[in-house]
Design an enzyme around this catalytic site. Structure first.
Site, PDB file in Angstrom:
ATOM      1  N   ASP A  63       0.727  -1.249  -0.089  1.00  0.00           N
ATOM      2  CA  ASP A  63       0.088   0.134   0.026  1.00  0.00           C
ATOM      3  C   ASP A  63       0.989   1.270  -0.095  1.00  0.00           C
ATOM      4  O   ASP A  63       0.267   2.375  -0.502  1.00  0.00           O
ATOM      5  CB  ASP A  63      -0.761  -0.077   1.152  1.00  0.00           C
ATOM      6  CG  ASP A  63      -0.128  -0.088   2.534  1.00  0.00           C
ATOM      7  OD1 ASP A  63       1.086  -0.353   2.574  1.00  0.00           O
ATOM      8  OD2 ASP A  63      -0.843  -0.182   3.508  1.00  0.00           O
ATOM      9  N   HIS A  64       2.127   1.167   0.315  1.00  0.00           N
ATOM     10  CA  HIS A  64       3.069   2.520   0.533  1.00  0.00           C
ATOM     11  C   HIS A  64       3.675   2.775  -0.789  1.00  0.00           C
ATOM     12  O   HIS A  64       3.471   3.778  -1.413  1.00  0.00           O
ATOM     13  CB  HIS A  64       4.074   2.218   1.604  1.00  0.00           C
ATOM     14  CG  HIS A  64       3.635   2.545   2.986  1.00  0.00           C
ATOM     15  ND1 HIS A  64       2.645   1.566   3.561  1.00  0.00           N
ATOM     16  CD2 HIS A  64       3.626   3.270   3.830  1.00  0.00           C
ATOM     17  CE1 HIS A  64       2.238   2.133   4.583  1.00  0.00           C
ATOM     18  NE2 HIS A  64       2.921   2.988   4.959  1.00  0.00           N
ATOM     19  N   ASP A 118       4.040  -1.256  11.337  1.00  0.00           N
ATOM     20  CA  ASP A 118       3.603   0.132  11.106  1.00  0.00           C
ATOM     21  C   ASP A 118       3.073   0.763  12.393  1.00  0.00           C
ATOM     22  O   ASP A 118       2.406   0.184  13.163  1.00  0.00           O
ATOM     23  CB  ASP A 118       2.711   0.167   9.897  1.00  0.00           C
ATOM     24  CG  ASP A 118       2.306   1.385   9.507  1.00  0.00           C
ATOM     25  OD1 ASP A 118       2.964   1.852   8.479  1.00  0.00           O
ATOM     26  OD2 ASP A 118       1.511   2.307  10.128  1.00  0.00           O
ATOM     27  N   ARG A 378       0.070  12.744  10.096  1.00  0.00           N
ATOM     28  CA  ARG A 378       1.323  13.444  10.485  1.00  0.00           C
ATOM     29  C   ARG A 378       1.474  14.670   9.451  1.00  0.00           C
ATOM     30  O   ARG A 378       1.323  14.457   8.197  1.00  0.00           O
ATOM     31  CB  ARG A 378       2.609  12.163  10.209  1.00  0.00           C
ATOM     32  CG  ARG A 378       2.400  11.331  11.245  1.00  0.00           C
ATOM     33  CD  ARG A 378       3.436  10.200  11.115  1.00  0.00           C
ATOM     34  NE  ARG A 378       3.506   9.330  12.561  1.00  0.00           N
ATOM     35  CZ  ARG A 378       3.866   8.124  12.385  1.00  0.00           C
ATOM     36  NH1 ARG A 378       4.260   7.635  11.499  1.00  0.00           N
ATOM     37  NH2 ARG A 378       3.643   7.518  13.568  1.00  0.00           N
ATOM     38  N   SER A 533       7.462   6.976  12.851  1.00  0.00           N
ATOM     39  CA  SER A 533       7.175   5.678  12.098  1.00  0.00           C
ATOM     40  C   SER A 533       7.809   4.727  12.855  1.00  0.00           C
ATOM     41  O   SER A 533       8.814   4.905  13.717  1.00  0.00           O
ATOM     42  CB  SER A 533       7.719   5.879  10.678  1.00  0.00           C
ATOM     43  OG  SER A 533       8.404   4.819  10.254  1.00  0.00           O
ATOM     44  N   ARG A 535       9.631   2.670  11.092  1.00  0.00           N
ATOM     45  CA  ARG A 535      10.674   2.135  10.386  1.00  0.00           C
ATOM     46  C   ARG A 535      11.978   1.692  11.189  1.00  0.00           C
ATOM     47  O   ARG A 535      12.622   2.788  11.843  1.00  0.00           O
ATOM     48  CB  ARG A 535      10.988   3.092   9.293  1.00  0.00           C
ATOM     49  CG  ARG A 535      11.497   4.415   9.550  1.00  0.00           C
ATOM     50  CD  ARG A 535      11.433   5.190   8.527  1.00  0.00           C
ATOM     51  NE  ARG A 535       9.737   5.766   8.141  1.00  0.00           N
ATOM     52  CZ  ARG A 535       9.748   6.999   7.845  1.00  0.00           C
ATOM     53  NH1 ARG A 535      10.447   7.806   7.676  1.00  0.00           N
ATOM     54  NH2 ARG A 535       8.276   7.368   7.567  1.00  0.00           N
TER      55      ARG A 535
HETATM   56  C1  MIC Z   1       4.378   6.243   8.312  1.00  0.00           C
HETATM   57  O1  MIC Z   1       3.289   6.492   8.325  1.00  0.00           O
HETATM   58  O2  MIC Z   1       5.047   7.118   8.598  1.00  0.00           O
HETATM   59  C2  MIC Z   1       4.514   4.940   7.776  1.00  0.00           C
HETATM   60  C3  MIC Z   1       5.214   5.311   6.369  1.00  0.00           C
HETATM   61  O3  MIC Z   1       3.532   4.197   7.438  1.00  0.00           O
HETATM   62  C4  MIC Z   1       5.707   4.612   8.700  1.00  0.00           C
HETATM   63  C5  MIC Z   1       6.083   3.146   8.310  1.00  0.00           C
HETATM   64  C6  MIC Z   1       7.413   3.238   7.413  1.00  0.00           C
HETATM   65  O4  MIC Z   1       8.157   3.987   7.700  1.00  0.00           O
HETATM   66  O5  MIC Z   1       7.706   2.441   6.433  1.00  0.00           O
HETATM   67  C7  MIC Z   1       4.973   3.745  10.193  1.00  0.00           C
HETATM   68  O6  MIC Z   1       3.942   4.601  10.457  1.00  0.00           O
HETATM   69  O7  MIC Z   1       5.104   3.190  10.834  1.00  0.00           O
HETATM   70 FE1  SF4 Z   2       0.099   4.962   5.120  1.00  0.00          FE
HETATM   71 FE2  SF4 Z   2       1.301   5.641   7.251  1.00  0.00          FE
HETATM   72 FE3  SF4 Z   2       0.111   7.273   6.170  1.00  0.00          FE
HETATM   73 FE4  SF4 Z   2      -1.362   5.442   7.233  1.00  0.00          FE
HETATM   74  S1  SF4 Z   2       0.447   7.010   8.249  1.00  0.00           S
HETATM   75  S2  SF4 Z   2      -1.654   6.172   5.476  1.00  0.00           S
HETATM   76  S3  SF4 Z   2       0.053   3.724   7.045  1.00  0.00           S
HETATM   77  S4  SF4 Z   2       1.714   6.441   5.213  1.00  0.00           S
END
Ligand code: MIC
Ligand code: SF4
Length: 641
Positions: A63-64, A118, A378, A533, A535
């Site tokens: 999905d990303h 995530d 975010r 995140s 990550r």
């Molecule tokens: C985000 O919302 O920051 C992400 C991208 O979904 C991350 C995951 C990632 O860094 O790949 C998260 O929330 O953990």
């Molecule tokens: Fe995707 Fe992270 Fe954004 Fe949610 S917050 S839509 S999981 S990138």
């Protein structure tokens, strides 16, 4: 006797005692991964040398990294699909939807534990699941072994009363809470909701609130499982999976907060943090250039229908680009059948596929200096892909009204704010899901394209660390600062050498050079270091560049675990004022590191004198540090078999 959170922790307890601050081992029923963290998860699972998983259900979502501007992302998709086939996971193809939304609709269950790679995994708390975001390695171990370790959190009980006025969204509720508690206010807590106000919130409203509990820094958030939950599960054809879950009347809570839903007003989070709360009425006329609606926070059927009602018969302002991404193919299908999609298109909206999209800077970067209003969770600097863009967060209703008006507008400025009636039954888009084959028909190999490079593994910790302070950062450093993730960089999530060129690049331009010139080093941060995140790349890049310790005033939960998992020391100032005595470029020494890990007390020799540091590690964390991280620890113990 017990809060919902403690009931579920107790039901799943494998080792340890349910005493606040103690590390416990719990049974994990479900896992989820998404593609931007998932490649690393499956590389780590490969390194564990297992042939099947131990959970009841594990789902691998794509999905990303959805833009396919080169071979990298599709190669990663193929690798993840092949890992899902090999290990017996459900695979959700690109287009199926955002992991948290699809999981809520089709898989999450009240009373079950879920660990996901995530940080917004707690979205499933809306259905009464104990759902925790974790680093990839923790999720790989959970899949391999069926367990997860965590420190028993405190419980913050938010008692809801009243009912939200029409035009006010669950998003406004969590923005209000964030305004009061801040982005670190939930650290060390599970947030548990109760009170008669709960029954006025749908499961997807509850999921919105739980989703942004991640922005509070909470371990997770959870709602009771009640008749609203049962009705949701019936609409999704899963009523037999319903179980009621409530806290008992004498449940113990460490902190209690009251919120009357009828007092919540349409609001925003101003740039650049989700806790920069402001009611819309207080803003004046803030002109918007872009409006983006969707994300795992606010892309449910109901949210999309609220948007369609506002857009009906109206025109998106000529200076505004409105983009909409419904959360799942199931929702997109429903919107196309009931005509709402046509309404959106006729208003002048750009409809995107069901994916994270602009939330993670995967396309739709705003123009220079733009103001972008988003229904996301975010608004960190640079996350949109445009460093000087100003991102505001708001509800889908506020976003839709603002797209029409051309400035940040309260939904009450427009008509069309009806209660939304959900369909009696959702037609799940099941053709995006690939279910595992019987064990003897599964392939024995995964498929790895040329973008997938080996990942770094730590060495056992050294007893003396003499290094330079490569960077001194301030409070609330995000994982987007440490490992930026935009459309340009996400394709390299399985290529750490390449990604390391961008380490800390929202803060300084030359971190990699600094690290190479000094053969690694130390990073210093303020409060809440590593928020955002899950990550683990935010630990892998420093590891790859030779960073041996991060010294900060405090750490965000997932990032702290990721650092230990990667064999990097997360150390906290005993006296936070000592932060001011340390300068970037200082040469420091940590001696007797092994004994200090054992005692938890470290002395850092600096040009300004000795500084006391604390490393409050569990017995398992100590061993991980001695042995060079979680992968080595796991292999050494064959803990996964
Ligand atoms: C985000 O919302 O920051 C992400 C991208 O979904 C991350 C995951 C990632 O860094 O790949 C998260 O929330 O953990
Ligand atoms: Fe995707 Fe992270 Fe954004 Fe949610 S917050 S839509 S999981 S990138």
């Amino acid at each position: 006797m017990a809060s919902i959170a403690y009931q579920l922790l107790n039901d799943h307890l494998l080792e340890g005692e349910l005493r606040q601050g103690e590390e416990i081992k719990i049974k994990i029923d479900q896992t989820l991964t998404q593609d931007s963290t998932g490649t690393m998860v499956y590389l780590q699972l490969e390194a564990m040398d297992i042939d099947t998983i131990s959970t009841e259900l594990s789902v691998a979502y794509i999905d990303h990294n959805m833009l396919q501007t080169g071979f990298e992302n599709p190669d990663d998709h193929q690798f993840i699909q092949s890992a899902a086939e090999k290990y017996g996971l459900v695979f959700s193809k690109p287009g199926g939807g955002i992991c948290h939304q699809v999981h809520l609709e089709q898989f999450a269950r009240p009373g079950k534990t879920l660990v996901g790679s995530d940080s917004h995994t707690p979205t499933a708390g809306g259905i009464g699941s104990l759902a925790i975001g974790a680093g990839g390695l923790d999720v790989a171990v959970a899949m391999a072994s069926g367990f997860y370790y965590l420190k028993v959190p405190k419980i913050l009980n938010i008692r809801l009363s009243g009912k939200l006025p029409v035009g006010v969204n669950a998003k406004d509720v969590i923005l209000t809470i964030l305004g009061k508690k801040t982005v670190k206010g939930g650290t060390g807590y599970i947030v548990e909701y109760s009170g008669e106000g709960v029954k006025s919130l749908s499961v997807t409203d509850r999921a919105t609130i739980c989703n942004m509990g991640a922005e509070l820094g909470a371990t997770t958030s959870i709602f009771p499982s009640d008749e609203v939950t049962e009705a949701f599960m019936r609409r999704h054809g899963r009523e037999e999976q319903f179980v009621p879950i409530h806290a008992t009347d004498d449940a113990h809570y460490d902190e209690v907060m009251d919120l009357d839903l009828s007092t919540v007003v349409p609001s925003v989070a101003k740039p650049h943090l989700p806790d920069q709360y402001a009611p819309i009425d207080s803003l004046g006329k803030v002109k918007v250039d872009q409006v983006a609606i969707g994300s795992c926070t606010n892309s449910s059927y109901t949210d999309m229908m609220k948007v369609a009602h506002i857009l009906k018969g109206r025109k998106v302002h000529e200076d505004v680009s409105l983009v909409i991404s419904p959360g799942s193919a199931t929702i997109l299908g429903a919107l196309s059948e009931n005509g709402a999609l046509a309404t959106m298109i006729q208003s002048g909206a750009r409809v995107l596929e069901s994916a994270c999209g602009p939330c993670i800077g995967m396309g739709q970067a705003p123009k220079s200096g733009a103001t972008s209003l988003r229904s996301f969770n975010r608004n960190f600097k640079g996350r949109s892909g445009t460093k000087d863009a100003k991102i505001y967060l708001a509800s889908p209703e506020t976003c839709a009204a603002s797209a029409i008006k051309g400035y940040i507008a309260s939904p009450s400025e427009l008509e069309g704010l009806d209660e939304i009636k959900e369909p009696d039954h959702y037609d799940h888009a099941t053709n995006y899901l690939i279910y595992p084959k019987p064990k003897d028909e599964r392939p024995s190999e995964t498929i790895m394209g040329p973008n997938i490079k080996p990942f770094p593994v730590a060495e056992p910790v050294e007893d003396k660390i003499s290094k330079k302070i490569l960077l001194k950062a301030g409070d609330n450093v995000t994982t987007d600062d440490i490992c930026p993730s935009t459309a340009k960089l996400l394709p390299f999530r399985s290529n750490i050498p390449k990604l390391s060129e961008y380490a800390f690049s929202t803060l300084v331009d030359d971190f990699k050079e600094r690290a190479e010139k000094n053969h690694g080093g130390i990073v210093v941060g303020g409060d809440n270091y590593g928020q955002g995140s899950s990550r683990e790349h935010a630990a892998l890049l420093p590891l790859y560049l030779g960073v041996e310790a991060i010294v900060a005033k405090s750490f965000a939960r997932i990032h702290r675990s990721n650092l230990i998992n990667m064999g990097i020391l997360p150390l906290v100032f005993k006296n936070p004022d000592d932060y001011d005595r340390i300068m970037e470029g200082d040469e420091i020494t940590l001696s007797n590191v092994k004994a200090s890990i054992e005692s938890g007390e470290f002395i850092m020799h600096t040009p300004a004198g000795d500084v006391e540091l604390i490393g409050d590690f569990s017995a398992r964390e100590k061993d991980m540090l001695y042995e060079g991280g979680y992968l080595n620890y796991t292999k050494n113990r064959r803990d996964v078999e």
